[in-house]
Motif scaffolding. Structure first.
Motif, short mmCIF file in Angstrom:
data_model
loop_
_atom_site.label_atom_id
_atom_site.label_comp_id
_atom_site.label_asym_id
_atom_site.label_seq_id
_atom_site.Cartn_x
_atom_site.Cartn_y
_atom_site.Cartn_z
N ILE A 3 32.07 61.57 55.53
CA ILE A 3 32.43 60.96 54.25
C ILE A 3 33.81 60.34 54.40
N GLY A 4 34.01 59.18 53.82
CA GLY A 4 35.32 58.53 53.86
C GLY A 4 35.89 58.38 52.46
N TYR A 5 37.18 58.59 52.34
CA TYR A 5 37.83 58.36 51.04
C TYR A 5 38.98 57.38 51.23
N SER A 9 46.91 52.11 45.20
CA SER A 9 47.49 52.46 43.90
C SER A 9 47.16 51.49 42.78
N THR A 10 46.89 50.21 43.11
CA THR A 10 46.60 49.21 42.09
C THR A 10 45.39 48.38 42.49
N LYS A 11 44.81 47.69 41.51
CA LYS A 11 43.64 46.85 41.75
C LYS A 11 43.97 45.66 42.65
N GLU A 12 45.25 45.27 42.66
CA GLU A 12 45.66 44.11 43.45
C GLU A 12 45.79 44.43 44.95
N GLN A 13 45.96 45.70 45.28
CA GLN A 13 46.16 46.07 46.68
C GLN A 13 44.85 46.01 47.46
N ASN A 14 44.95 45.70 48.75
CA ASN A 14 43.79 45.50 49.60
C ASN A 14 43.37 46.80 50.29
N THR A 15 42.08 47.08 50.25
CA THR A 15 41.54 48.31 50.86
C THR A 15 41.00 48.06 52.27
N GLU A 16 41.02 46.82 52.72
CA GLU A 16 40.33 46.45 53.96
C GLU A 16 40.81 47.23 55.19
N ARG A 17 42.11 47.45 55.31
CA ARG A 17 42.64 48.17 56.48
C ARG A 17 42.05 49.58 56.56
N GLN A 18 42.01 50.27 55.42
CA GLN A 18 41.44 51.62 55.41
C GLN A 18 39.93 51.58 55.65
N LEU A 19 39.26 50.59 55.04
CA LEU A 19 37.81 50.48 55.20
C LEU A 19 37.43 50.22 56.65
N LYS A 20 38.23 49.43 57.34
CA LYS A 20 37.96 49.11 58.75
C LYS A 20 37.91 50.40 59.57
N ARG A 23 34.70 52.31 58.85
CA ARG A 23 33.52 51.69 59.49
C ARG A 23 33.51 51.93 60.99
N GLU A 24 34.70 51.96 61.58
CA GLU A 24 34.78 52.23 63.02
C GLU A 24 34.30 53.64 63.34
N LEU A 25 34.39 54.54 62.37
CA LEU A 25 33.90 55.91 62.53
C LEU A 25 32.40 56.00 62.25
N GLU A 26 31.80 54.83 61.94
CA GLU A 26 30.36 54.72 61.65
C GLU A 26 29.95 55.54 60.43
#
Length: 204
Positions: A3-5, A9-20, A23-26
């Protein structure tokens, strides 16, 4: 199950770095939970949803410990709930050497003792960092005030233009709405300056 969490902090901030990283952990997309909300408490919809599905033997991944939250007493409580009551595990990718509950679990009762001490130390260090940060902020504000820097919105001054518009409004030649539009100010500012003018006139 993995499971990933992910939290920003805000809607304007980008989640892509964490999501990457997730995803690398499959980790399957449906098991990646994302909150765009402050970490001051744990009343976050996706985090609460995560807690409803996590089970014994599951592995929860976080990019960094502060993604779980900012309240370190709360972090300790959540960490213990997940690892001891639910019997799942937590891994913090930013520092897997220290933040991997599987290592403590493999040591039995001694591991629990070491984990408690480790988490308590973490809480103390974080509290000291918070105090230092607040002190630095206070010192910075004090220094800025000493240099003549003003904080907050600048006060709308009573200019000749304001007095001309005020007189026209007072004589009934224009409406208050027209006066505010002419001056480019909001009602509370307009009426506050009106009170100041009338107070000055009353005192003369």
């Amino acid at each position: 199950m993995k499971i990933g969490y992910v939290r920003v902090s805000t809607k304007e901030q980008n989640t892509e770095r964490q999501l990457k990283k997730m995803r690398e952990l499959e980790i399957e997309e449906r098991y990646i939970f994302i909150d765009k909300q402050s970490g001051k408490d744990f009343n976050r919809p996706q985090y609460q949803a995560l807690k409803l599905i996590i089970r014994e033997g599951d592995l929860l991944y976080l990019d960094a410990l502060d993604r779980l939250g900012r309240d370190y007493d709360g972090i300790i409580a959540e960490w213990k709930y997940i690892t001891r009551e639910l019997k799942a595990d937590v891994v913090v990718l930013e520092n897997e050497t220290l933040f991997d509950s599987r290592k403590f679990r493999s040591m039995g009762d001694l591991g629990k003792l070491m984990e408690d001490q480790f988490l308590s130390l973490l809480s103390y260090v974080a509290e000291q960092e918070r105090k230092k940060s607040k002190q630095r902020q206070a010192e910075g504000i004090e220094a800025a005030i000493g240099q003549g820097i003003k904080f907050g919105r600048p006060k709308f001054e009573i200019t000749k233009e304001f007095i001309v518009v005020y007189d026209a409004w007072k004589e009934g030649k224009i409406t208050a709405v027209a006066a505010m539009k002419e001056l480019g100010i909001k009602p509370n500012t307009f009426y506050r300056r009106v009170k100041e003018i009338e107070k000055m006139k009353a005192s003369t």
